[in-house]
Design a protein around this motif. Sequence first.
Motif, PDB file in Angstrom:
ATOM      1  N   ILE A  96       0.827  -1.205   0.000  1.00  0.00           N
ATOM      2  CA  ILE A  96       0.000   0.000   0.000  1.00  0.00           C
ATOM      3  C   ILE A  96       0.862   1.256   0.000  1.00  0.00           C
ATOM      4  CG2 ILE A  96      -1.634   1.351   1.380  1.00  0.00           C
ATOM      5  CD1 ILE A  96      -2.900  -1.317   2.232  1.00  0.00           C
ATOM      6  N   HIS A  97       1.847   1.303   0.883  1.00  0.00           N
ATOM      7  CA  HIS A  97       2.623   2.534   1.029  1.00  0.00           C
ATOM      8  C   HIS A  97       3.565   2.765  -0.144  1.00  0.00           C
ATOM      9  CE1 HIS A  97       1.468   3.832   5.153  1.00  0.00           C
ATOM     10  NE2 HIS A  97       0.978   2.608   5.145  1.00  0.00           N
ATOM     11  N   SER A  98       4.154   1.705  -0.671  1.00  0.00           N
ATOM     12  CA  SER A  98       5.022   1.897  -1.833  1.00  0.00           C
ATOM     13  C   SER A  98       4.212   2.334  -3.039  1.00  0.00           C
ATOM     14  CB  SER A  98       5.798   0.617  -2.147  1.00  0.00           C
ATOM     15  OG  SER A  98       4.929  -0.438  -2.527  1.00  0.00           O
ATOM     16  N   ALA A  99       2.968   1.841  -3.156  1.00  0.00           N
ATOM     17  CA  ALA A  99       2.112   2.262  -4.268  1.00  0.00           C
ATOM     18  C   ALA A  99       1.901   3.767  -4.236  1.00  0.00           C
ATOM     19  CB  ALA A  99       0.769   1.530  -4.187  1.00  0.00           C
ATOM     20  N   VAL A 100       1.670   4.308  -3.052  1.00  0.00           N
ATOM     21  CA  VAL A 100       1.438   5.749  -2.937  1.00  0.00           C
ATOM     22  C   VAL A 100       2.724   6.525  -3.182  1.00  0.00           C
ATOM     23  CG1 VAL A 100       0.685   7.609  -1.425  1.00  0.00           C
ATOM     24  CG2 VAL A 100      -0.480   5.394  -1.347  1.00  0.00           C
ATOM     25  N   TYR A 147     -12.321  -3.201  -1.950  1.00  0.00           N
ATOM     26  CA  TYR A 147     -11.576  -4.212  -1.194  1.00  0.00           C
ATOM     27  C   TYR A 147     -11.179  -5.376  -2.099  1.00  0.00           C
ATOM     28  CZ  TYR A 147     -10.339  -7.382   2.615  1.00  0.00           C
ATOM     29  OH  TYR A 147      -9.674  -8.229   3.462  1.00  0.00           O
ATOM     30  N   GLU A 148      -9.908  -5.783  -2.028  1.00  0.00           N
ATOM     31  CA  GLU A 148      -9.398  -6.884  -2.844  1.00  0.00           C
ATOM     32  C   GLU A 148      -8.741  -7.971  -1.987  1.00  0.00           C
ATOM     33  OE1 GLU A 148      -7.122  -5.838  -6.283  1.00  0.00           O
ATOM     34  OE2 GLU A 148      -8.090  -3.881  -6.515  1.00  0.00           O
ATOM     35  N   GLY A 149      -9.013  -7.972  -0.694  1.00  0.00           N
ATOM     36  CA  GLY A 149      -8.352  -8.927   0.197  1.00  0.00           C
ATOM     37  C   GLY A 149      -7.081  -8.327   0.771  1.00  0.00           C
ATOM     38  N   LEU A 150      -6.273  -9.150   1.415  1.00  0.00           N
ATOM     39  CA  LEU A 150      -5.022  -8.670   1.979  1.00  0.00           C
ATOM     40  C   LEU A 150      -4.170  -8.049   0.877  1.00  0.00           C
ATOM     41  CD1 LEU A 150      -4.036 -11.572   4.417  1.00  0.00           C
ATOM     42  CD2 LEU A 150      -5.046  -9.355   4.983  1.00  0.00           C
ATOM     43  N   ALA A 151      -3.582  -6.910   1.183  1.00  0.00           N
ATOM     44  CA  ALA A 151      -2.861  -6.141   0.166  1.00  0.00           C
ATOM     45  C   ALA A 151      -1.456  -6.701  -0.056  1.00  0.00           C
ATOM     46  CB  ALA A 151      -2.799  -4.681   0.572  1.00  0.00           C
ATOM     47  N   VAL A 152      -1.401  -7.911  -0.600  1.00  0.00           N
ATOM     48  CA  VAL A 152      -0.104  -8.534  -0.890  1.00  0.00           C
ATOM     49  C   VAL A 152       0.072  -8.785  -2.383  1.00  0.00           C
ATOM     50  CG1 VAL A 152       0.142  -9.576   1.384  1.00  0.00           C
ATOM     51  CG2 VAL A 152      -1.081 -10.829  -0.405  1.00  0.00           C
ATOM     52  N   ASN A 153      -0.913  -8.394  -3.177  1.00  0.00           N
ATOM     53  CA  ASN A 153      -0.861  -8.585  -4.617  1.00  0.00           C
ATOM     54  C   ASN A 153      -0.304  -7.322  -5.267  1.00  0.00           C
ATOM     55  OD1 ASN A 153      -1.245  -9.056  -7.319  1.00  0.00           O
ATOM     56  ND2 ASN A 153      -3.444  -9.492  -7.172  1.00  0.00           N
ATOM     57  N   ASN A 174     -14.461  -1.641   3.237  1.00  0.00           N
ATOM     58  CA  ASN A 174     -14.374  -2.786   4.146  1.00  0.00           C
ATOM     59  C   ASN A 174     -13.033  -2.896   4.852  1.00  0.00           C
ATOM     60  OD1 ASN A 174     -15.661  -3.842   1.252  1.00  0.00           O
ATOM     61  ND2 ASN A 174     -17.008  -4.166   3.009  1.00  0.00           N
ATOM     62  N   HIS A 175     -12.242  -1.840   4.856  1.00  0.00           N
ATOM     63  CA  HIS A 175     -10.832  -1.958   5.261  1.00  0.00           C
ATOM     64  C   HIS A 175     -10.376  -0.844   6.193  1.00  0.00           C
ATOM     65  CE1 HIS A 175      -6.442  -2.750   3.648  1.00  0.00           C
ATOM     66  NE2 HIS A 175      -6.507  -2.720   4.961  1.00  0.00           N
ATOM     67  N   GLY A 176     -10.607   0.420   5.858  1.00  0.00           N
ATOM     68  CA  GLY A 176     -10.132   1.488   6.727  1.00  0.00           C
ATOM     69  C   GLY A 176      -9.949   2.795   5.991  1.00  0.00           C
ATOM     70  N   GLY A 177      -9.089   3.630   6.539  1.00  0.00           N
ATOM     71  CA  GLY A 177      -8.867   4.949   5.969  1.00  0.00           C
ATOM     72  C   GLY A 177      -7.410   5.198   5.671  1.00  0.00           C
TER      73      GLY A 177
END
Length: 256
Positions: A96-100, A147-153, A174-177
């Motif tokens: 998530i963070h590297s994507a941003v 939501y796509e499940g755990l963000a490991v993809n 379904n996950h957060g902010g």
Amino acid sequence: MFEIPIPDLKNKVSDIEWQTRVDLAACYRLVQMHGWDDLIYTHISARIPDTDEFLINAFGLAFDEVTASNLVKIDLEGNILDQDCPFEINPAGFTIHSAVHEVRHDAMCVLHLHNNDTIAIATLEEGLQPLSQYSAFALASMSYHEYEGLAVNAQEKARLQQDLGHANFMLLRNHGGMTLGATIGDAFMHMYDLVRACQVQLQIQATGKPPVFIDQSIVDGIKAQANIVHTGLTGGQKSWPAMLRRVYKSDPTFAS
């Protein structure tokens, strides 16, 4: 009992990296003080100025155990850059963070939290509604990600980047902010606004009474107003010294 390694990086990194470490560690402590943490999960990252390197929490440490020295420095590929670093990072947090950080060079800091209130509002079909001044701040720069499940993809990164665009607030269904900021103080204040907006909306909805919505023309005008009176020079940067003082009073070891 597991003994936490105690590295000491204060005199081994540049002054600007050390200040970034101190501010980021303070942000972790503030999140814990507000009750927004989720055991050892969720993350706050900060780009070291003028680099493509960023700092993130060590996987396995609670937020009230984060210090300036035990933050982990990584690159955009997830390589740990600190020599002899005794810690690992959470792969989902890296995704998530590297994507941003790959695409939002204007954003120094990224907060992603699993706060109950943001999860609840993110899960409502209508999402955040213009019901408070806090929501108006957030809606001036809001985005959503399914939501796509755990963000490991790694393939999810491109979709997250597209959904985020130029927004500084995101509700992950379904996950957060998630919030972004040009400084750590700005990102924290954005999360403060988002959490309060979600809390107020849930409280209003719990009354069962019809709410009064803020007119869209006012929401459209909030962004320019917020840049003057809430973020920028008089928001995150004005409030951040006070937030630092609060953390120092609570436990000054965060800055070690």
